[in-house]
Write a protein that holds these residues in place. Sequence first.
Motif, PDB file in Angstrom:
ATOM      1  N   ASN A   4      39.053 -73.100 -34.331  1.00 40.43           N
ATOM      2  CA  ASN A   4      38.409 -73.445 -32.978  1.00 40.43           C
ATOM      3  C   ASN A   4      37.082 -72.687 -33.565  1.00 40.43           C
ATOM      4  O   ASN A   4      36.006 -71.996 -32.889  1.00 40.43           O
ATOM      5  CB  ASN A   4      38.740 -71.903 -32.984  1.00 40.43           C
ATOM      6  CG  ASN A   4      38.929 -70.643 -34.181  1.00 40.43           C
ATOM      7  OD1 ASN A   4      38.400 -71.237 -35.221  1.00 40.43           O
ATOM      8  ND2 ASN A   4      39.919 -69.480 -33.518  1.00 40.43           N
ATOM      9  N   ASP A  39      39.555 -68.003 -41.078  1.00 34.69           N
ATOM     10  CA  ASP A  39      40.131 -67.131 -40.785  1.00 34.69           C
ATOM     11  C   ASP A  39      40.748 -67.464 -41.941  1.00 34.69           C
ATOM     12  O   ASP A  39      40.989 -67.676 -42.685  1.00 34.69           O
ATOM     13  CB  ASP A  39      41.324 -67.604 -39.532  1.00 34.69           C
ATOM     14  CG  ASP A  39      41.297 -68.689 -39.186  1.00 34.69           C
ATOM     15  OD1 ASP A  39      41.938 -69.810 -40.191  1.00 34.69           O
ATOM     16  OD2 ASP A  39      41.521 -70.111 -37.996  1.00 34.69           O
ATOM     17  N   ASP A  45      27.903 -67.808 -34.040  1.00 37.82           N
ATOM     18  CA  ASP A  45      28.631 -67.766 -32.905  1.00 37.82           C
ATOM     19  C   ASP A  45      28.902 -66.352 -32.484  1.00 37.82           C
ATOM     20  O   ASP A  45      29.290 -66.086 -31.390  1.00 37.82           O
ATOM     21  CB  ASP A  45      29.636 -69.050 -32.461  1.00 37.82           C
ATOM     22  CG  ASP A  45      28.806 -70.375 -32.873  1.00 37.82           C
ATOM     23  OD1 ASP A  45      27.442 -70.554 -32.283  1.00 37.82           O
ATOM     24  OD2 ASP A  45      29.381 -71.096 -33.162  1.00 37.82           O
ATOM     25  N   VAL A  46      30.121 -65.639 -33.158  1.00 40.50           N
ATOM     26  CA  VAL A  46      30.067 -64.347 -33.418  1.00 40.50           C
ATOM     27  C   VAL A  46      28.950 -63.244 -33.414  1.00 40.50           C
ATOM     28  O   VAL A  46      29.192 -62.523 -32.799  1.00 40.50           O
ATOM     29  CB  VAL A  46      31.575 -64.798 -34.037  1.00 40.50           C
ATOM     30  CG1 VAL A  46      32.053 -63.281 -33.298  1.00 40.50           C
ATOM     31  CG2 VAL A  46      32.688 -65.724 -33.545  1.00 40.50           C
ATOM     32  N   VAL A  87      35.852 -70.855 -36.331  1.00 39.24           N
ATOM     33  CA  VAL A  87      35.520 -68.963 -36.121  1.00 39.24           C
ATOM     34  C   VAL A  87      36.250 -69.288 -38.007  1.00 39.24           C
ATOM     35  O   VAL A  87      37.914 -69.939 -38.148  1.00 39.24           O
ATOM     36  CB  VAL A  87      36.512 -67.826 -35.653  1.00 39.24           C
ATOM     37  CG1 VAL A  87      35.878 -66.614 -36.722  1.00 39.24           C
ATOM     38  CG2 VAL A  87      35.094 -68.123 -34.258  1.00 39.24           C
ATOM     39  N   TYR A 138      35.494 -71.513 -44.507  1.00 36.98           N
ATOM     40  CA  TYR A 138      34.183 -72.649 -44.294  1.00 36.98           C
ATOM     41  C   TYR A 138      33.289 -72.710 -45.200  1.00 36.98           C
ATOM     42  O   TYR A 138      33.323 -72.331 -45.546  1.00 36.98           O
ATOM     43  CB  TYR A 138      33.975 -72.378 -43.356  1.00 36.98           C
ATOM     44  CG  TYR A 138      34.829 -72.179 -41.314  1.00 36.98           C
ATOM     45  CD1 TYR A 138      35.496 -72.290 -41.293  1.00 36.98           C
ATOM     46  CD2 TYR A 138      34.107 -73.250 -40.376  1.00 36.98           C
ATOM     47  CE1 TYR A 138      37.307 -72.672 -40.319  1.00 36.98           C
ATOM     48  CE2 TYR A 138      35.058 -73.250 -38.976  1.00 36.98           C
ATOM     49  CZ  TYR A 138      35.877 -72.877 -39.117  1.00 36.98           C
ATOM     50  OH  TYR A 138      37.543 -72.912 -38.246  1.00 36.98           O
ATOM     51  N   ASN A 159      31.639 -65.375 -41.439  1.00 35.88           N
ATOM     52  CA  ASN A 159      31.644 -65.334 -40.119  1.00 35.88           C
ATOM     53  C   ASN A 159      30.553 -66.626 -39.566  1.00 35.88           C
ATOM     54  O   ASN A 159      30.011 -67.067 -40.657  1.00 35.88           O
ATOM     55  CB  ASN A 159      31.236 -64.227 -39.320  1.00 35.88           C
ATOM     56  CG  ASN A 159      29.654 -63.584 -39.841  1.00 35.88           C
ATOM     57  OD1 ASN A 159      28.958 -64.056 -40.727  1.00 35.88           O
ATOM     58  ND2 ASN A 159      29.477 -62.076 -40.308  1.00 35.88           N
ATOM     59  N   THR A 160      30.383 -65.764 -38.314  1.00 37.18           N
ATOM     60  CA  THR A 160      29.742 -67.345 -37.871  1.00 37.18           C
ATOM     61  C   THR A 160      29.166 -66.649 -36.844  1.00 37.18           C
ATOM     62  O   THR A 160      28.641 -65.741 -36.616  1.00 37.18           O
ATOM     63  CB  THR A 160      30.238 -67.991 -37.020  1.00 37.18           C
ATOM     64  OG1 THR A 160      29.852 -69.486 -36.126  1.00 37.18           O
ATOM     65  CG2 THR A 160      31.422 -67.654 -36.162  1.00 37.18           C
ATOM     66  N   TYR A 168      31.353 -69.032 -45.855  1.00 34.46           N
ATOM     67  CA  TYR A 168      31.265 -68.210 -44.541  1.00 34.46           C
ATOM     68  C   TYR A 168      32.127 -67.287 -44.281  1.00 34.46           C
ATOM     69  O   TYR A 168      33.020 -67.778 -44.122  1.00 34.46           O
ATOM     70  CB  TYR A 168      30.670 -69.594 -43.495  1.00 34.46           C
ATOM     71  CG  TYR A 168      29.460 -70.323 -43.894  1.00 34.46           C
ATOM     72  CD1 TYR A 168      28.205 -69.348 -44.511  1.00 34.46           C
ATOM     73  CD2 TYR A 168      29.543 -71.592 -43.907  1.00 34.46           C
ATOM     74  CE1 TYR A 168      27.354 -70.715 -45.204  1.00 34.46           C
ATOM     75  CE2 TYR A 168      28.466 -72.423 -45.010  1.00 34.46           C
ATOM     76  CZ  TYR A 168      27.331 -72.000 -45.313  1.00 34.46           C
ATOM     77  OH  TYR A 168      26.041 -72.451 -45.691  1.00 34.46           O
TER      78      TYR A 168
END
Length: 375
Positions: free
Chosen positions: A259, A263, A357-358, A261, A268, A354-355, A352
């Motif tokens: 997705n 987890d 996109d969030v 993100v 990532y 977090n991202t 990473y």
Amino acid sequence: MITEKVCQSCGMPLAATEHFGTNTNGTSSTDYCCFCFQHGSFTHDMSMEETIKNSISYMNGSEKIDGRTLTKNEAALKMHIQLPILKRWHSHETTHKEYFAATNRAVDYINEHLHLPINLSDLASIANISGFHFHRIFKALMNESPGEYIQRLRLEKAIFKLQTTQETLTDIAEQTGYQSPHALSKAFKKRFGISPSTFRDQPSELKLSIDDPQVTPVEPQIKEILPKEIICLQVRNSFQEKNAFTHAWKELIQFMNVNGVPDIEHEYVNLSRDISTITKPEQCRRYVGITKQSGIKPKGKFGKQTLEGGLYAVFTHKGAYKDLETLYCSIYRNWIPNSKYRLRDVTFFEKYLNTPDVVSTDELITEIYIPVAPV
């Protein structure tokens, strides 16, 4: 999948017979449009990449999704997804993926065995391609012959060690695949015009101290980690193309069917095998990667690499990715020379947490893993 009748070269809808191309005998071709196919031949002999680049150069704002005009980068990404399923490109794309997979196998072997003699015929066997065709395909995809690629990596690794360690020339020669210090010195002087010892005495960006008061020293955590396998994709033109990383992440996330993100199951990472102050930007080997889960195998341009286990100095950065370069400079110029650690001869990477996109840019959290060993 595309269900409406479209040109199997450019994807244009074939809504009327006047849109059809023509076969050699003058009959209509129901597979290709009149712009792509005339009298039994394609009107242009471009690769898929060239076709996409040419197509977006003519964009006039008519391409829309949900009423919003696509940017050229968005349109290019859409075509990269759409074109490979069309008849003209499907076989080309299959062959291209096979070439990428073969080259990836050879490159991975080179990366892991740079300190050993590397025989070009062995590389061709690893790639499962004949020697003649392997040399041609490798150069087409990497813009260097296998020999040029190996020689460059060895000398750049030697430069990094000359700048960041006090190891002897004998040790550096052994670690970079040269049979003797003399062989390394000869190749080094031929390439750079000076001897390794003279080069070591010169100031470099990795040795100069940072006096900028805005640079806050960051103390790392020292962690022991286990080896991890990642599925990865090389980021092409990462310094020239603004959205190169965005496109690479989208492709990898789609391939991994995740997705986007981080987890518990998927980490990532960005894997860098070169230092931008040493390697030319267009030749830097940079990869995006996601930790491998069982059942997912590398395919085509998607490869597999291992994040080496062992001791790492882990630096945590909060904020924009563009500021990471300053942190790296501080690590190499200030922290390593004044620490109780030396660099290990494995690849560093970023993880990473977090991202964008969030969260906002200011809230981005990145961990930098520098491989170290006690002095």
